[in-house]
Structures are given as structure tokens and as C-alpha cells.
Design a protein around this motif. Structure first.
Motif, mmCIF file in Angstrom:
data_model
loop_
_atom_site.group_PDB
_atom_site.id
_atom_site.type_symbol
_atom_site.label_atom_id
_atom_site.label_comp_id
_atom_site.label_asym_id
_atom_site.label_seq_id
_atom_site.Cartn_x
_atom_site.Cartn_y
_atom_site.Cartn_z
ATOM 1 N N MET A 67 0.870 -1.163 -0.177
ATOM 2 C CA MET A 67 0.144 0.243 -0.021
ATOM 3 C C MET A 67 0.896 0.948 0.185
ATOM 4 S SD MET A 67 -1.134 2.287 1.759
ATOM 5 C CE MET A 67 -0.730 2.331 2.920
ATOM 6 N N ILE A 68 0.595 2.471 -0.506
ATOM 7 C CA ILE A 68 1.350 3.615 -1.249
ATOM 8 C C ILE A 68 0.650 5.013 -1.037
ATOM 9 C CG2 ILE A 68 3.181 2.041 -1.976
ATOM 10 C CD1 ILE A 68 1.692 3.127 -4.744
ATOM 11 N N THR A 69 0.374 5.531 -0.786
ATOM 12 C CA THR A 69 0.327 6.610 -0.236
ATOM 13 C C THR A 69 1.017 7.650 -1.450
ATOM 14 O OG1 THR A 69 1.446 8.000 1.358
ATOM 15 C CG2 THR A 69 -0.206 6.659 1.546
ATOM 16 N N GLY A 70 -0.245 9.387 -1.823
ATOM 17 C CA GLY A 70 0.400 9.819 -3.248
ATOM 18 C C GLY A 70 -0.797 11.063 -3.800
ATOM 19 N N ILE A 71 -0.552 11.596 -4.375
ATOM 20 C CA ILE A 71 -1.271 12.413 -4.830
ATOM 21 C C ILE A 71 -1.184 12.707 -6.513
ATOM 22 C CG2 ILE A 71 -1.089 15.346 -4.809
ATOM 23 C CD1 ILE A 71 0.200 16.013 -2.642
ATOM 24 N N SER A 72 -2.914 12.950 -6.144
ATOM 25 C CA SER A 72 -2.701 13.283 -8.026
ATOM 26 C C SER A 72 -2.518 14.911 -8.636
ATOM 27 C CB SER A 72 -3.980 13.021 -8.567
ATOM 28 O OG SER A 72 -4.888 13.076 -9.597
ATOM 29 N N THR A 73 -1.916 14.663 -9.658
ATOM 30 C CA THR A 73 -2.003 16.054 -10.345
ATOM 31 C C THR A 73 -2.629 16.467 -11.281
ATOM 32 O OG1 THR A 73 -1.108 15.253 -12.426
ATOM 33 C CG2 THR A 73 0.449 15.564 -11.271
ATOM 34 N N ALA A 74 -4.049 15.850 -10.538
ATOM 35 C CA ALA A 74 -5.044 17.155 -10.771
ATOM 36 C C ALA A 74 -5.618 17.681 -9.686
ATOM 37 C CB ALA A 74 -5.805 15.507 -10.058
ATOM 38 N N SER A 75 -4.690 18.022 -8.467
ATOM 39 C CA SER A 75 -4.823 18.176 -7.626
ATOM 40 C C SER A 75 -4.419 19.947 -7.872
ATOM 41 C CB SER A 75 -4.558 16.976 -5.757
ATOM 42 O OG SER A 75 -5.303 16.678 -6.253
ATOM 43 N N LEU A 76 -3.718 20.110 -8.734
ATOM 44 C CA LEU A 76 -2.996 21.036 -8.657
ATOM 45 C C LEU A 76 -3.267 21.840 -9.933
ATOM 46 C CD1 LEU A 76 -0.851 19.152 -7.058
ATOM 47 C CD2 LEU A 76 1.382 20.856 -8.241
ATOM 48 N N PHE A 77 -4.148 21.482 -10.744
ATOM 49 C CA PHE A 77 -5.019 21.548 -12.024
ATOM 50 C C PHE A 77 -5.550 22.980 -12.050
ATOM 51 C CE2 PHE A 77 -8.702 22.757 -14.745
ATOM 52 C CZ PHE A 77 -8.354 22.205 -15.864
ATOM 53 N N GLY A 78 -4.924 23.853 -12.683
ATOM 54 C CA GLY A 78 -5.192 25.420 -12.192
ATOM 55 C C GLY A 78 -3.866 25.992 -11.777
ATOM 56 N N ARG A 79 -3.550 25.531 -11.315
ATOM 57 C CA ARG A 79 -2.405 25.973 -10.420
ATOM 58 C C ARG A 79 -0.984 25.942 -11.180
ATOM 59 N NH1 ARG A 79 -2.896 26.613 -4.808
ATOM 60 N NH2 ARG A 79 -5.210 25.813 -4.403
ATOM 61 N N PHE A 80 -0.598 24.498 -12.034
ATOM 62 C CA PHE A 80 0.559 24.206 -12.525
ATOM 63 C C PHE A 80 -0.146 23.387 -14.063
ATOM 64 C CE2 PHE A 80 1.702 24.285 -8.363
ATOM 65 C CZ PHE A 80 2.895 25.136 -7.743
ATOM 66 N N LYS A 81 0.819 23.893 -14.788
ATOM 67 C CA LYS A 81 0.926 22.591 -15.484
ATOM 68 C C LYS A 81 1.977 21.935 -15.594
ATOM 69 C CE LYS A 81 1.861 26.349 -20.197
ATOM 70 N NZ LYS A 81 2.587 26.861 -20.965
ATOM 71 N N THR A 82 1.204 20.333 -16.769
ATOM 72 C CA THR A 82 0.959 18.711 -15.798
ATOM 73 C C THR A 82 2.219 18.653 -15.503
ATOM 74 O OG1 THR A 82 -0.563 18.299 -17.262
ATOM 75 C CG2 THR A 82 0.084 17.204 -16.344
ATOM 76 N N GLU A 83 3.827 19.452 -16.544
ATOM 77 C CA GLU A 83 4.633 18.768 -16.036
ATOM 78 C C GLU A 83 5.410 19.375 -14.987
ATOM 79 O OE1 GLU A 83 5.203 22.041 -19.584
ATOM 80 O OE2 GLU A 83 3.576 20.104 -18.783
ATOM 81 N N GLU A 84 5.093 20.343 -14.945
ATOM 82 C CA GLU A 84 5.396 21.190 -13.387
ATOM 83 C C GLU A 84 5.112 20.637 -12.665
ATOM 84 O OE1 GLU A 84 3.488 24.995 -14.745
ATOM 85 O OE2 GLU A 84 5.548 25.829 -15.984
ATOM 86 N N ALA A 85 3.329 19.926 -12.106
ATOM 87 C CA ALA A 85 3.392 19.938 -11.598
ATOM 88 C C ALA A 85 3.696 18.452 -10.879
ATOM 89 C CB ALA A 85 0.953 19.562 -11.802
ATOM 90 N N VAL A 128 6.870 14.124 -2.867
ATOM 91 C CA VAL A 128 5.863 13.227 -2.225
ATOM 92 C C VAL A 128 6.452 11.460 -3.785
ATOM 93 C CG1 VAL A 128 3.700 12.603 -4.045
ATOM 94 C CG2 VAL A 128 3.934 15.243 -2.946
ATOM 95 N N LYS A 129 6.445 10.436 -3.167
ATOM 96 C CA LYS A 129 7.032 9.297 -3.451
ATOM 97 C C LYS A 129 5.625 9.267 -4.355
ATOM 98 C CE LYS A 129 9.651 8.639 0.616
ATOM 99 N NZ LYS A 129 9.955 7.354 2.143
ATOM 100 N N HIS A 130 4.882 9.012 -4.345
ATOM 101 C CA HIS A 130 3.728 8.974 -5.546
ATOM 102 C C HIS A 130 2.332 9.426 -6.525
ATOM 103 C CE1 HIS A 130 5.797 4.988 -4.441
ATOM 104 N NE2 HIS A 130 5.740 4.972 -3.296
ATOM 105 N N ALA A 131 3.035 8.778 -7.206
ATOM 106 C CA ALA A 131 1.344 10.378 -8.084
ATOM 107 C C ALA A 131 0.838 9.496 -8.850
ATOM 108 C CB ALA A 131 2.306 11.724 -7.913
#
Length: 263
Positions: free
Chosen positions: A1-19, A28-31
């Protein structure tokens, strides 16, 4: 079991590659990488993510789903084949960045009229999608979404018994918006859950970060453990759910510490 963040959480703040770079820079170890448009659905962009991700492992990849996923099931042969070509490009991006799972919405309920699903046909096409994903080393993980076909209990079971290799993505927010107890989705998908999307609500029903709301995640994680879950617990927040990035990272810390106790 692992934990992490979706770059969708940064939508509107960063472009995908920046996120993804932002997540890596903050440990953040997993995304999950949320690809946002057609220009990102290709191997070249996947390699860019691979370059930017640093030490962050890409658990899953997600598409802006109304762009091509509903048309994979189209009755129009040309629309369907064009959509499978887009899917191939999307999966090339996913493979290049190292993703092992595809968070999938599928067909949308655009109309308010009742929909009678031909499960034999739907499963046949879903199997083709599963097989296409497998060519790139990626699992198809069908997500419960309140405005898509999988917005009631029973849909996943009907597909699973007609296909081979189907996985699931459990989204607690979408369960809430469907008006169905989240535990029913966990029970239905069971050990086939590859990915979990986490969010919370406050006492007024407004969405917020995990750890700042009223949901008993101790109970949520126990229910996941009971069905043999061994995938990824990922924060998927909206831009309005938090003011600064430190809040998001604090929420991840909360999830990770609680998950370590339960799992």
C-alpha cells in the motif's frame, strides 16, 4: 500500500509537467498524472514527465475523459476507431512515464433519459480497451463516477464477470455525489481496487482536504484493508479545497501516518 497525490489536485495552478516537478521537489513519493489535453497524449510528452518526475513514482495516469473515452463505445465505427488511436497515444505517454494503471471513466451519461446498457457489447469493447492497455504494461482501472455509467452498485460486477483483467478505482467523493454509501463501492470492487481517490467534506458539505473534514478515514481504511486492498491511496483535491501547497502536503502526511497504522 502506498500514498501520494494526483496532479489533478494542482489543476489550474501548474501545467502538468510543472505539477509533477512540484510534487517531486516536495518529497511526494507516488503520484497519479492527470493528462489535460490532446497535446499531452503521446510518447514525447510521457518522456517529458519521466524527466520531470525525479524520484516520484508514477502509479497511474488519468485522462480528461470526455475528450475520447465515451467515444470508445460509440456506435459510429469511425468515431470509435479514432478514439482508439487517441487511446494508443495516451497509453504511450503512460508507459513512457512509468505508469502501471489507467484511471478510467468510460461512457458518460450526457442525457437525463434512462440508459439501458447492453453489457455484452460494453464488456466486449471494455475487453478490447483492457487488452490495448496490457500492450503497454498498464491496467485498466474503471472508476466510480456519478456522471458516468459506473454510478450505481452492480455495474462493475456486470463488467467483471464478462471480462478478464479489469481493475477498479474507488473515489470517495464520487460515491458521495452518487448518493451511495462509499462502503458499497469498496465491497463491490473488493481486492480489484488498484487506486483510491481521497477527499473530504466539512460539516456544511463543502469539499476539503483529508484531515480537515468529518469523514472517519480510520473506518474507510479499515474497510479497504478488509477487502485486501494493496494499491495506492491518492489525494485528489479541487483547486478551491485549499489555499497553499503546504496544506496539501500536510494532508498527505495525515493520510500516510493513518495508513501506516491501519495497513
Amino acid at each position: 500500500m502506498i500514498t501520494g497525490i494526483s496532479t489533478a489536485s494542482l489543476f489550474g495552478r501548474f501545467k502538468t509537467e510543472e505539477a509533477i516537478k512540484e510534487l517531486n521537489n516536495n518529497g511526494v513519493k507516488h503520484a497519479e498524472v492527470f493528462l489535460e489535453s490532446y497535446c499531452e497524449y503521446n510518447k514525447k510528452f510521457g518522456k517529458l514527465i519521466a524527466k520531470k518526475k525525479g524520484e516520484t513514482e508514477i502509479h497511474s495516469v488519468h485522462a480528461l475523459t470526455t475528450q475520447f473515452e465515451p467515444q470508445l463505445y460509440s456506435l459510429n465505427e469511425r468515431a470509435q476507431e479514432d478514439s482508439f488511436k487517441i487511446l494508443e497515444g495516451f497509453l504511450k505517454a503512460g508507459k513512457a512515464m512509468g505508469a502501471k494503471n489507467y484511471t478510467f471513466h468510460g461512457s458518460a451519461r450526457f442525457k437525463k433519459t434512462p440508459i439501458k446498457i447492453n453489457f455484452d457489447r460494453h464488456a466486449q469493447i471494455t475487453q478490447r480497451i483492457i487488452d490495448t492497455c496490457a500492450k503497454y504494461g498498464i491496467n485498466l482501472a474503471y472508476e466510480n463516477v456519478h456522471w458516468n455509467y459506473y454510478n450505481y452498485i452492480g455495474f462493475f460486477d456486470e463488467l467483471r464477470k464478462r471480462t478478464n483483467g479489469l481493475k477498479g478505482t474507488f473515489d470517495i467523493k464520487q460515491a458521495r455525489q452518487s448518493g451511495i454509501d462509499y462502503s458499497e463501492y469498496i465491497k463491490e470492487m473488493g481486492s480489484d481496487i488498484a487506486t483510491v481517490h481521497l477527499s473530504d467534506i466539512d460539516e456544511n458539505g463543502k469539499m476539503c482536504l483529508v484531515g480537515k473534514g468529518i469523514t472517519d478515514f480510520n473506518e474507510v481504511f479499515k474497510k479497504l484493508k478488509d477487502v485486501g486492498f494493496d494499491g495506492a491511496l491518492l489525494l485528489e483535491a479541487y483547486q478551491s479545497d485549499y489555499e497553499n501547497m503546504n496544506e496539501l502536503y500536510d494532508s498527505l502526511k495525515y493520510v500516510s501516518e493513518l495508513a501506516e497504522k491501519i495497513f
